[in-house]
Design a protein around this motif. Structure first.
Motif, PDB file in Angstrom:
ATOM      1  N   TYR A 263       0.839  -1.193   0.000  1.00 59.23           N
ATOM      2  CA  TYR A 263       0.000   0.000   0.000  1.00 59.23           C
ATOM      3  C   TYR A 263       0.876   1.245   0.000  1.00 59.23           C
ATOM      4  CZ  TYR A 263      -3.833   3.135   1.029  1.00 59.23           C
ATOM      5  OH  TYR A 263      -4.763   4.138   0.957  1.00 59.23           O
ATOM      6  N   GLY A 264       0.596   2.145  -0.961  1.00 61.27           N
ATOM      7  CA  GLY A 264       1.394   3.353  -1.088  1.00 61.27           C
ATOM      8  C   GLY A 264       2.118   3.386  -2.422  1.00 61.27           C
ATOM      9  N   ASN A 265       2.972   4.367  -2.586  1.00 63.65           N
ATOM     10  CA  ASN A 265       3.562   4.646  -3.895  1.00 63.65           C
ATOM     11  C   ASN A 265       4.887   3.939  -4.146  1.00 63.65           C
ATOM     12  OD1 ASN A 265       3.691   5.850  -6.436  1.00 63.65           O
ATOM     13  ND2 ASN A 265       4.907   7.546  -5.654  1.00 63.65           N
ATOM     14  N   THR A 266       5.552   3.482  -3.099  1.00 62.98           N
ATOM     15  CA  THR A 266       6.953   3.083  -3.258  1.00 62.98           C
ATOM     16  C   THR A 266       7.128   1.574  -3.144  1.00 62.98           C
ATOM     17  OG1 THR A 266       7.581   5.179  -2.235  1.00 62.98           O
ATOM     18  CG2 THR A 266       9.285   3.495  -2.441  1.00 62.98           C
ATOM     19  N   TRP A 267       7.760   0.983  -4.150  1.00 65.75           N
ATOM     20  CA  TRP A 267       8.045  -0.438  -4.053  1.00 65.75           C
ATOM     21  C   TRP A 267       9.235  -0.661  -3.133  1.00 65.75           C
ATOM     22  CZ3 TRP A 267      12.965  -1.194  -5.691  1.00 65.75           C
ATOM     23  CH2 TRP A 267      13.482  -0.304  -6.629  1.00 65.75           C
ATOM     24  N   SER A 268       9.443  -1.904  -2.752  1.00 68.69           N
ATOM     25  CA  SER A 268      10.508  -2.261  -1.821  1.00 68.69           C
ATOM     26  C   SER A 268      11.103  -3.600  -2.236  1.00 68.69           C
ATOM     27  CB  SER A 268       9.956  -2.353  -0.395  1.00 68.69           C
ATOM     28  OG  SER A 268      10.896  -2.922   0.494  1.00 68.69           O
ATOM     29  N   ARG A 269      12.343  -3.808  -1.880  1.00 73.86           N
ATOM     30  CA  ARG A 269      12.998  -5.103  -2.103  1.00 73.86           C
ATOM     31  C   ARG A 269      12.697  -6.098  -0.986  1.00 73.86           C
ATOM     32  NH1 ARG A 269      17.620  -4.805  -5.601  1.00 73.86           N
ATOM     33  NH2 ARG A 269      17.934  -2.709  -6.431  1.00 73.86           N
ATOM     34  N   LYS A 270      12.103  -5.632   0.087  1.00 66.67           N
ATOM     35  CA  LYS A 270      11.878  -6.471   1.264  1.00 66.67           C
ATOM     36  C   LYS A 270      10.502  -7.118   1.223  1.00 66.67           C
ATOM     37  CE  LYS A 270      12.873  -4.773   5.224  1.00 66.67           C
ATOM     38  NZ  LYS A 270      12.908  -3.830   6.369  1.00 66.67           N
ATOM     39  N   GLU A 271      10.483  -8.436   1.395  1.00 69.27           N
ATOM     40  CA  GLU A 271       9.207  -9.145   1.393  1.00 69.27           C
ATOM     41  C   GLU A 271       8.273  -8.638   2.485  1.00 69.27           C
ATOM     42  OE1 GLU A 271      11.504 -13.295   0.659  1.00 69.27           O
ATOM     43  OE2 GLU A 271       9.402 -13.454   1.229  1.00 69.27           O
ATOM     44  N   SER A 272       8.834  -8.338   3.629  1.00 70.00           N
ATOM     45  CA  SER A 272       8.011  -7.947   4.767  1.00 70.00           C
ATOM     46  C   SER A 272       7.312  -6.608   4.580  1.00 70.00           C
ATOM     47  CB  SER A 272       8.867  -7.901   6.045  1.00 70.00           C
ATOM     48  OG  SER A 272       9.938  -6.989   5.876  1.00 70.00           O
ATOM     49  N   ASP A 273       7.705  -5.846   3.567  1.00 69.28           N
ATOM     50  CA  ASP A 273       7.071  -4.550   3.309  1.00 69.28           C
ATOM     51  C   ASP A 273       5.776  -4.682   2.512  1.00 69.28           C
ATOM     52  OD1 ASP A 273      10.169  -2.655   2.911  1.00 69.28           O
ATOM     53  OD2 ASP A 273       8.957  -3.083   4.688  1.00 69.28           O
ATOM     54  N   TYR A 274       5.468  -5.864   2.034  1.00 65.96           N
ATOM     55  CA  TYR A 274       4.292  -6.063   1.187  1.00 65.96           C
ATOM     56  C   TYR A 274       3.110  -6.596   2.001  1.00 65.96           C
ATOM     57  CZ  TYR A 274       7.219  -4.998  -2.775  1.00 65.96           C
ATOM     58  OH  TYR A 274       8.028  -4.340  -3.660  1.00 65.96           O
ATOM     59  N   ASN A 275       1.938  -6.118   1.644  1.00 65.22           N
ATOM     60  CA  ASN A 275       0.730  -6.445   2.393  1.00 65.22           C
ATOM     61  C   ASN A 275      -0.015  -7.662   1.857  1.00 65.22           C
ATOM     62  OD1 ASN A 275       0.716  -3.095   1.905  1.00 65.22           O
ATOM     63  ND2 ASN A 275       0.692  -3.790   4.031  1.00 65.22           N
ATOM     64  N   SER A 276       0.077  -7.881   0.540  1.00 66.16           N
ATOM     65  CA  SER A 276      -0.679  -8.963  -0.079  1.00 66.16           C
ATOM     66  C   SER A 276       0.205  -9.692  -1.077  1.00 66.16           C
ATOM     67  CB  SER A 276      -1.919  -8.418  -0.805  1.00 66.16           C
ATOM     68  OG  SER A 276      -2.781  -7.744   0.079  1.00 66.16           O
ATOM     69  N   TRP A 277      -0.049 -10.997  -1.193  1.00 59.22           N
ATOM     70  CA  TRP A 277       0.716 -11.844  -2.106  1.00 59.22           C
ATOM     71  C   TRP A 277      -0.231 -12.706  -2.924  1.00 59.22           C
ATOM     72  CZ3 TRP A 277       6.102 -12.069  -2.456  1.00 59.22           C
ATOM     73  CH2 TRP A 277       6.796 -11.288  -1.523  1.00 59.22           C
ATOM     74  N   GLY A 278       0.190 -12.994  -4.158  1.00 54.57           N
ATOM     75  CA  GLY A 278      -0.495 -13.986  -4.950  1.00 54.57           C
ATOM     76  C   GLY A 278      -0.002 -15.379  -4.601  1.00 54.57           C
ATOM     77  N   GLN A 279      -0.596 -16.369  -5.250  1.00 50.63           N
ATOM     78  CA  GLN A 279      -0.259 -17.763  -4.950  1.00 50.63           C
ATOM     79  C   GLN A 279       0.952 -18.241  -5.735  1.00 50.63           C
ATOM     80  OE1 GLN A 279      -2.434 -16.885  -7.188  1.00 50.63           O
ATOM     81  NE2 GLN A 279      -1.966 -18.210  -8.929  1.00 50.63           N
ATOM     82  N   GLY A 280       1.365 -17.469  -6.736  1.00 43.12           N
ATOM     83  CA  GLY A 280       2.535 -17.820  -7.525  1.00 43.12           C
ATOM     84  C   GLY A 280       2.186 -18.539  -8.812  1.00 43.12           C
ATOM     85  N   THR A 281       3.069 -18.405  -9.785  1.00 48.73           N
ATOM     86  CA  THR A 281       2.938 -19.117 -11.055  1.00 48.73           C
ATOM     87  C   THR A 281       4.298 -19.703 -11.416  1.00 48.73           C
ATOM     88  OG1 THR A 281       2.171 -18.961 -13.354  1.00 48.73           O
ATOM     89  CG2 THR A 281       3.356 -17.051 -12.485  1.00 48.73           C
ATOM     90  N   GLN A 282       4.294 -20.949 -11.850  1.00 45.62           N
ATOM     91  CA  GLN A 282       5.541 -21.664 -12.128  1.00 45.62           C
ATOM     92  C   GLN A 282       6.080 -21.287 -13.503  1.00 45.62           C
ATOM     93  OE1 GLN A 282       7.360 -24.125 -10.201  1.00 45.62           O
ATOM     94  NE2 GLN A 282       8.858 -23.738 -11.809  1.00 45.62           N
ATOM     95  N   VAL A 283       7.352 -20.966 -13.543  1.00 48.27           N
ATOM     96  CA  VAL A 283       8.075 -20.744 -14.796  1.00 48.27           C
ATOM     97  C   VAL A 283       9.201 -21.759 -14.863  1.00 48.27           C
ATOM     98  CG1 VAL A 283       9.551 -19.161 -16.078  1.00 48.27           C
ATOM     99  CG2 VAL A 283       7.489 -18.299 -14.940  1.00 48.27           C
ATOM    100  N   THR A 284       9.225 -22.528 -15.929  1.00 47.72           N
ATOM    101  CA  THR A 284      10.271 -23.520 -16.124  1.00 47.72           C
ATOM    102  C   THR A 284      10.934 -23.270 -17.472  1.00 47.72           C
ATOM    103  OG1 THR A 284       9.032 -25.145 -14.827  1.00 47.72           O
ATOM    104  CG2 THR A 284      10.821 -25.964 -16.221  1.00 47.72           C
ATOM    105  N   VAL A 285      12.245 -23.103 -17.437  1.00 49.31           N
ATOM    106  CA  VAL A 285      13.007 -22.832 -18.647  1.00 49.31           C
ATOM    107  C   VAL A 285      13.900 -24.036 -18.921  1.00 49.31           C
ATOM    108  CG1 VAL A 285      14.547 -21.252 -19.838  1.00 49.31           C
ATOM    109  CG2 VAL A 285      12.976 -20.382 -18.089  1.00 49.31           C
ATOM    110  N   SER A 286      13.708 -24.667 -20.049  1.00 49.13           N
ATOM    111  CA  SER A 286      14.499 -25.845 -20.399  1.00 49.13           C
ATOM    112  C   SER A 286      15.703 -25.448 -21.241  1.00 49.13           C
ATOM    113  CB  SER A 286      13.635 -26.840 -21.161  1.00 49.13           C
ATOM    114  OG  SER A 286      13.195 -26.278 -22.378  1.00 49.13           O
ATOM    115  N   SER A 287      16.755 -26.206 -21.079  1.00 48.69           N
ATOM    116  CA  SER A 287      17.999 -25.884 -21.815  1.00 48.69           C
ATOM    117  C   SER A 287      18.029 -26.577 -23.168  1.00 48.69           C
ATOM    118  CB  SER A 287      19.198 -26.301 -20.978  1.00 48.69           C
ATOM    119  OG  SER A 287      19.131 -27.672 -20.684  1.00 48.69           O
TER     120      SER A 287
END
Length: 120
Positions: free
Chosen positions: A96-120
């Protein structure tokens, strides 16, 4: 509080591209700075990029681009020239607010995640 849902992950060959989306609901995403994080197997979650609520200030890893469309309540992560080491679960997060942060603890809400797999 805003709810977040990521999409767009999948399996891609090295050198390919993916665009991840993070759709917000519950509150207008325009009142939140947004961040993208990723977590590879056996590793800690790491910061990938952030964008201010108006999109004027961004930071992102070199091969990626972060953007947002507040009218669609959606934030994007464009990933180009993907490498196997980019394989991870990617999460978006809202602060919440204007400024992003590198710290996880500064964020109020999270999504469930999406898997990215890169094959060689």
């Amino acid at each position: 509080q805003v709810q977040l849902v990521e999409s767009g992950g999948g399996l891609v060959q090295a050198g390919g591209s993916l665009r991840l989306s993070c759709a917000a609901s519950g509150r207008a995403v325009s009142t939140y700075a947004m961040g993208w994080f990723r977590q590879a197997p056996g590793k800690e979650r790491e910061f990938v990029g952030g964008i201010s609520w108006d999109g004027s200030r961004t930071y992102v890893l070199g091969r990626f681009t972060i953007s947002r469309n507040n009218a669609k309540n959606t934030v994007y992560l464009q990933m180009n020239s993907l490498k196997p080491e980019d394989t991870a679960v990617y999460y978006c997060a809202a602060r919440y607010g204007n400024t992003w942060s590198r710290k996880e603890s500064d964020y109020n809400s999270w999504g469930q995640g999406t898997q990215v797999t890169v094959s060689s």
